[in-house]
Design an enzyme around this catalytic site. Structure first.
Site, PDB file in Angstrom:
ATOM      1  N   HIS A  62     -14.400  -3.484  14.061  1.00 38.05           N
ATOM      2  CA  HIS A  62     -14.322  -2.064  13.710  1.00 38.05           C
ATOM      3  C   HIS A  62     -14.504  -1.266  15.005  1.00 38.05           C
ATOM      4  O   HIS A  62     -15.310  -1.640  15.857  1.00 38.05           O
ATOM      5  CB  HIS A  62     -15.443  -1.748  12.708  1.00 38.05           C
ATOM      6  CG  HIS A  62     -15.400  -0.351  12.192  1.00 38.05           C
ATOM      7  ND1 HIS A  62     -15.958   0.704  12.884  1.00 38.05           N
ATOM      8  CD2 HIS A  62     -14.856   0.184  11.074  1.00 38.05           C
ATOM      9  CE1 HIS A  62     -15.763   1.829  12.194  1.00 38.05           C
ATOM     10  NE2 HIS A  62     -15.100   1.534  11.094  1.00 38.05           N
ATOM     11  N   GLU A 122       0.852  -1.193   0.000  1.00 39.99           N
ATOM     12  CA  GLU A 122       0.000   0.000   0.000  1.00 39.99           C
ATOM     13  C   GLU A 122       0.882   1.234   0.000  1.00 39.99           C
ATOM     14  O   GLU A 122       1.851   1.310   0.758  1.00 39.99           O
ATOM     15  CB  GLU A 122      -0.898   0.035   1.254  1.00 39.99           C
ATOM     16  CG  GLU A 122      -1.730   1.307   1.325  1.00 39.99           C
ATOM     17  CD  GLU A 122      -2.456   1.482   2.650  1.00 39.99           C
ATOM     18  OE1 GLU A 122      -3.456   0.774   2.881  1.00 39.99           O
ATOM     19  OE2 GLU A 122      -2.018   2.340   3.465  1.00 39.99           O
ATOM     20  N   GLN A 128      -7.353  -4.454   8.556  1.00 45.56           N
ATOM     21  CA  GLN A 128      -6.779  -3.397   9.361  1.00 45.56           C
ATOM     22  C   GLN A 128      -5.537  -3.973  10.035  1.00 45.56           C
ATOM     23  O   GLN A 128      -5.449  -5.187  10.235  1.00 45.56           O
ATOM     24  CB  GLN A 128      -7.832  -3.007  10.417  1.00 45.56           C
ATOM     25  CG  GLN A 128      -7.404  -2.011  11.456  1.00 45.56           C
ATOM     26  CD  GLN A 128      -7.130  -0.667  10.824  1.00 45.56           C
ATOM     27  OE1 GLN A 128      -6.109  -0.526  10.148  1.00 45.56           O
ATOM     28  NE2 GLN A 128      -8.008   0.278  11.017  1.00 45.56           N
ATOM     29  N   GLY A 151     -14.815   5.052   4.404  1.00 40.52           N
ATOM     30  CA  GLY A 151     -14.166   6.281   4.859  1.00 40.52           C
ATOM     31  C   GLY A 151     -14.883   6.783   6.093  1.00 40.52           C
ATOM     32  O   GLY A 151     -16.031   6.403   6.351  1.00 40.52           O
ATOM     33  N   ASP A 152     -14.221   7.607   6.881  1.00 39.04           N
ATOM     34  CA  ASP A 152     -14.825   8.119   8.112  1.00 39.04           C
ATOM     35  C   ASP A 152     -15.351   9.532   7.903  1.00 39.04           C
ATOM     36  O   ASP A 152     -14.673  10.364   7.301  1.00 39.04           O
ATOM     37  CB  ASP A 152     -13.790   8.123   9.245  1.00 39.04           C
ATOM     38  CG  ASP A 152     -13.488   6.704   9.684  1.00 39.04           C
ATOM     39  OD1 ASP A 152     -14.453   5.922   9.833  1.00 39.04           O
ATOM     40  OD2 ASP A 152     -12.302   6.367   9.861  1.00 39.04           O
ATOM     41  N   HIS A 207      -7.911   2.493  -3.909  1.00 39.93           N
ATOM     42  CA  HIS A 207      -8.890   2.611  -2.826  1.00 39.93           C
ATOM     43  C   HIS A 207      -9.899   3.682  -3.264  1.00 39.93           C
ATOM     44  O   HIS A 207      -9.512   4.703  -3.859  1.00 39.93           O
ATOM     45  CB  HIS A 207      -8.246   3.114  -1.534  1.00 39.93           C
ATOM     46  CG  HIS A 207      -7.201   2.213  -0.951  1.00 39.93           C
ATOM     47  ND1 HIS A 207      -6.980   2.139   0.415  1.00 39.93           N
ATOM     48  CD2 HIS A 207      -6.310   1.373  -1.512  1.00 39.93           C
ATOM     49  CE1 HIS A 207      -5.988   1.290   0.651  1.00 39.93           C
ATOM     50  NE2 HIS A 207      -5.563   0.813  -0.512  1.00 39.93           N
ATOM     51  N   TYR A 246      -7.057   6.625  -0.699  1.00 37.75           N
ATOM     52  CA  TYR A 246      -7.909   7.708  -1.212  1.00 37.75           C
ATOM     53  C   TYR A 246      -8.484   8.429  -0.002  1.00 37.75           C
ATOM     54  O   TYR A 246      -9.031   7.787   0.906  1.00 37.75           O
ATOM     55  CB  TYR A 246      -9.037   7.075  -2.035  1.00 37.75           C
ATOM     56  CG  TYR A 246      -9.900   8.061  -2.780  1.00 37.75           C
ATOM     57  CD1 TYR A 246      -9.546   8.486  -4.056  1.00 37.75           C
ATOM     58  CD2 TYR A 246     -11.071   8.547  -2.215  1.00 37.75           C
ATOM     59  CE1 TYR A 246     -10.346   9.376  -4.756  1.00 37.75           C
ATOM     60  CE2 TYR A 246     -11.876   9.442  -2.913  1.00 37.75           C
ATOM     61  CZ  TYR A 246     -11.513   9.849  -4.182  1.00 37.75           C
ATOM     62  OH  TYR A 246     -12.307  10.737  -4.881  1.00 37.75           O
TER      63      TYR A 246
HETATM   64  P1  FAD Z   1     -18.380  -0.185   6.155  1.00 33.16           P
HETATM   65  O1  FAD Z   1     -18.195  -1.523   5.615  1.00 33.16           O
HETATM   66  O2  FAD Z   1     -19.364   0.666   5.445  1.00 33.16           O
HETATM   67  O3  FAD Z   1     -18.762  -0.279   7.683  1.00 33.16           O
HETATM   68  C1  FAD Z   1     -18.842   0.874   8.500  1.00 33.16           C
HETATM   69  C2  FAD Z   1     -19.627   0.572   9.769  1.00 33.16           C
HETATM   70  O4  FAD Z   1     -20.942   0.300   9.452  1.00 33.16           O
HETATM   71  C3  FAD Z   1     -19.116  -0.597  10.555  1.00 33.16           C
HETATM   72  O5  FAD Z   1     -19.264  -0.352  11.916  1.00 33.16           O
HETATM   73  C4  FAD Z   1     -19.997  -1.694  10.127  1.00 33.16           C
HETATM   74  O6  FAD Z   1     -20.045  -2.684  11.141  1.00 33.16           O
HETATM   75  C5  FAD Z   1     -21.287  -0.996   9.874  1.00 33.16           C
HETATM   76  N1  FAD Z   1     -22.015  -1.634   8.774  1.00 33.16           N
HETATM   77  C6  FAD Z   1     -21.821  -1.438   7.458  1.00 33.16           C
HETATM   78  N2  FAD Z   1     -22.639  -2.214   6.714  1.00 33.16           N
HETATM   79  C7  FAD Z   1     -23.365  -2.908   7.576  1.00 33.16           C
HETATM   80  C8  FAD Z   1     -24.377  -3.884   7.430  1.00 33.16           C
HETATM   81  N3  FAD Z   1     -24.833  -4.266   6.235  1.00 33.16           N
HETATM   82  N4  FAD Z   1     -24.884  -4.425   8.543  1.00 33.16           N
HETATM   83  C9  FAD Z   1     -24.446  -4.022   9.747  1.00 33.16           C
HETATM   84  N5  FAD Z   1     -23.494  -3.085   9.948  1.00 33.16           N
HETATM   85  C10 FAD Z   1     -22.975  -2.542   8.887  1.00 33.16           C
HETATM   86  N6  FAD Z   1     -10.135   5.087   4.811  1.00 33.16           N
HETATM   87  C11 FAD Z   1      -9.961   6.100   3.923  1.00 33.16           C
HETATM   88  O7  FAD Z   1     -10.498   7.195   4.130  1.00 33.16           O
HETATM   89  N7  FAD Z   1      -9.182   5.935   2.783  1.00 33.16           N
HETATM   90  C12 FAD Z   1      -8.583   4.757   2.492  1.00 33.16           C
HETATM   91  O8  FAD Z   1      -7.905   4.647   1.464  1.00 33.16           O
HETATM   92  C13 FAD Z   1      -8.735   3.668   3.419  1.00 33.16           C
HETATM   93  N8  FAD Z   1      -8.163   2.471   3.189  1.00 33.16           N
HETATM   94  C14 FAD Z   1      -8.349   1.443   4.081  1.00 33.16           C
HETATM   95  C15 FAD Z   1      -7.752   0.204   3.818  1.00 33.16           C
HETATM   96  C16 FAD Z   1      -7.916  -0.863   4.699  1.00 33.16           C
HETATM   97  C17 FAD Z   1      -7.269  -2.194   4.381  1.00 33.16           C
HETATM   98  C18 FAD Z   1      -8.702  -0.678   5.878  1.00 33.16           C
HETATM   99  C19 FAD Z   1      -8.880  -1.817   6.846  1.00 33.16           C
HETATM  100  C20 FAD Z   1      -9.298   0.541   6.163  1.00 33.16           C
HETATM  101  C21 FAD Z   1      -9.142   1.613   5.269  1.00 33.16           C
HETATM  102  N9  FAD Z   1      -9.729   2.850   5.505  1.00 33.16           N
HETATM  103  C22 FAD Z   1      -9.558   3.877   4.600  1.00 33.16           C
HETATM  104  C23 FAD Z   1     -10.478   3.107   6.746  1.00 33.16           C
HETATM  105  C24 FAD Z   1     -12.020   2.912   6.605  1.00 33.16           C
HETATM  106  O9  FAD Z   1     -12.551   3.872   5.722  1.00 33.16           O
HETATM  107  C25 FAD Z   1     -12.633   3.076   7.998  1.00 33.16           C
HETATM  108  O10 FAD Z   1     -12.192   2.058   8.852  1.00 33.16           O
HETATM  109  C26 FAD Z   1     -14.158   3.170   8.036  1.00 33.16           C
HETATM  110  O11 FAD Z   1     -14.556   3.552   9.353  1.00 33.16           O
HETATM  111  C27 FAD Z   1     -14.875   1.855   7.776  1.00 33.16           C
HETATM  112  O12 FAD Z   1     -14.782   1.539   6.481  1.00 33.16           O
HETATM  113  P2  FAD Z   1     -15.547   0.221   5.928  1.00 33.16           P
HETATM  114  O13 FAD Z   1     -15.306   0.194   4.475  1.00 33.16           O
HETATM  115  O14 FAD Z   1     -15.199  -0.963   6.714  1.00 33.16           O
HETATM  116  O15 FAD Z   1     -17.046   0.653   6.228  1.00 33.16           O
END
Ligand code: FAD
Length: 321
Positions: free
Chosen positions: A179, A22, A206, A113-114, A82, A54
């Protein structure tokens, strides 16, 4: 240094173990100047892919696209872009996906993303509420653009048959220790199942510091029906400050042995060596326990990441600049 059996008796990673990197877009001019060389060095050891982060809310849109384009044009290594959806309208997310497809990207890491700190409202999330919705949107847009593939028919130079359309690889995030906002480990399993149902075909974790956490998580999601590979994300930790920052961001437990060794080591070179060795042994342990490969968070420091690969036996030598 060539790969030798580690002190805790774990063998080097078998030849052919997949590895990937990465990188993140440069944050200042000096970083922008050194990035092409970083990419050249990383690409020279032929990883499975190089992923490019991203910024949430599109904050790094142009620079991420630049880095992705650099990798597509100047290397033969597949790039994984990403993409985040937090704060975007449906149209903005669709436009972003089209731009990356136009740039030649065929592998994505779809993350939500957050939202900006302090914005707890649902409106801050935007039109797509989770990464699963982003996964679906990427597949939908790619299908619109390339609904089928034309296959040449032997002996009939002007004819073609209709083949199955090209499917993009869409990775998603996985959290071996949950998470930080998740209510239970079951919720994380359900989230990953939702990502699979949406069409994801790979997960990258993560960072985490205890191999048992990964093995327990991989088993839990496998038992629940997740079929795609769960690639462990490994970060070589070469300074106590970085370790502290990463623990704050990820909410992970402090690996006390590593923390103490980094704290008491007086030199930068010594700390770098501790971080490389720790990451290499960790990779060996994960692969020996069944991990399908390793994904290295490089922090745009290619020599450290490459030294980890050399130490765990996956490359013969660190390429020179
Ligand atoms: P989601 O999958 O949407 O989940 C977010 C929350 O909603 C979680 O608590 C989940 O439990 C809940 N949730 C979602 N869908 C459901 C469902 N159907 N049922 C129940 N609960 C649900 N961030 C960046 O800004 N840029 C990056 O480039 C980036 N790269 C990353 C790369 C990796 C390998 C990792 C592990 C993280 C990365 N992140 C990045 C961080 C990520 O954006 C944050 O951790 C964010 O808070 C969660 O992203 P997610 O895609 O897991 O979210």
């Amino acid at each position: 240094m060539s790969a030798s059996p580690s002190i805790d008796g774990i063998a080097p990673c078998p030849a052919g173990t997949p590895f990937s990197f990465e990188v993140y877009p440069p944050r200042n001019e000096a970083a922008a100047r050194s990035l092409p060389e970083t990419i050249r060095l990383l690409a020279s050891v032929r990883p499975e892919f190089i992923s490019v982060t991203y910024g949430a809310g599109g904050s790094s849109h142009a620079s991420s696209l630049d880095v992705v384009t650099n990798i597509v044009r100047n290397t033969e290594v597949p790039v994984m872009a990403h993409l985040t959806c937090v704060g975007s309208s449906h149209e903005q997310a669709a436009q972003m996906i089209r731009e990356f497809l136009d740039a030649g990207v065929r592998q994505f890491l779809a993350v939500r993303g957050d939202p900006p700190e302090g914005s707890a409202s649902d409106a801050a999330l935007g039109d797509l509420r989770s990464s699963a919705e982003l996964v679906q949107l990427i597949h939908r847009i790619q299908a619109e653009r390339a609904p089928y593939r034309e296959i040449p028919v032997p002996g009939l130079p002007h004819a073609s048959a209709v083949g199955r359309r090209e499917r993009v690889t869409i990775a998603v995030a996985a959290f071996p220790n949950g998470h930080p906002r998740s209510h239970s480990l079951e919720q994380d399993v359900d989230t990953l199942l939702a990502k699979q149902a949406a069409g994801a075909n790979l997960a990258i974790t993560q960072l985490f510091f205890h191999a048992e956490d990964y093995f327990a998580f991989a088993q839990r999601v496998r038992d629940a029906g997740v079929l795609f590979p769960i690639l462990p994300g490994i970060m070589p930790v070469t300074s106590p400050a970085r370790l502290k920052r990463m623990l704050e961001l990820s909410g992970e437990d402090l690996p006390s042995g590593l923390g103490i060794r980094l704290e008491v080591e007086p030199t930068d070179e010594g700390r770098r060596e501790i971080g490389i060795d720790h990451a290499a042994r960790f990779a060996e342990r994960l692969v020996a326990g069944g991990a399908p490969g390793i994904h290295l968070y490089t922090f745009n420091q290619p020599h450290t990441a490459l030294a980890v690969l050399e130490r765990c036996g996956l490359i013969d030598a660190v390429p020179t600049s």
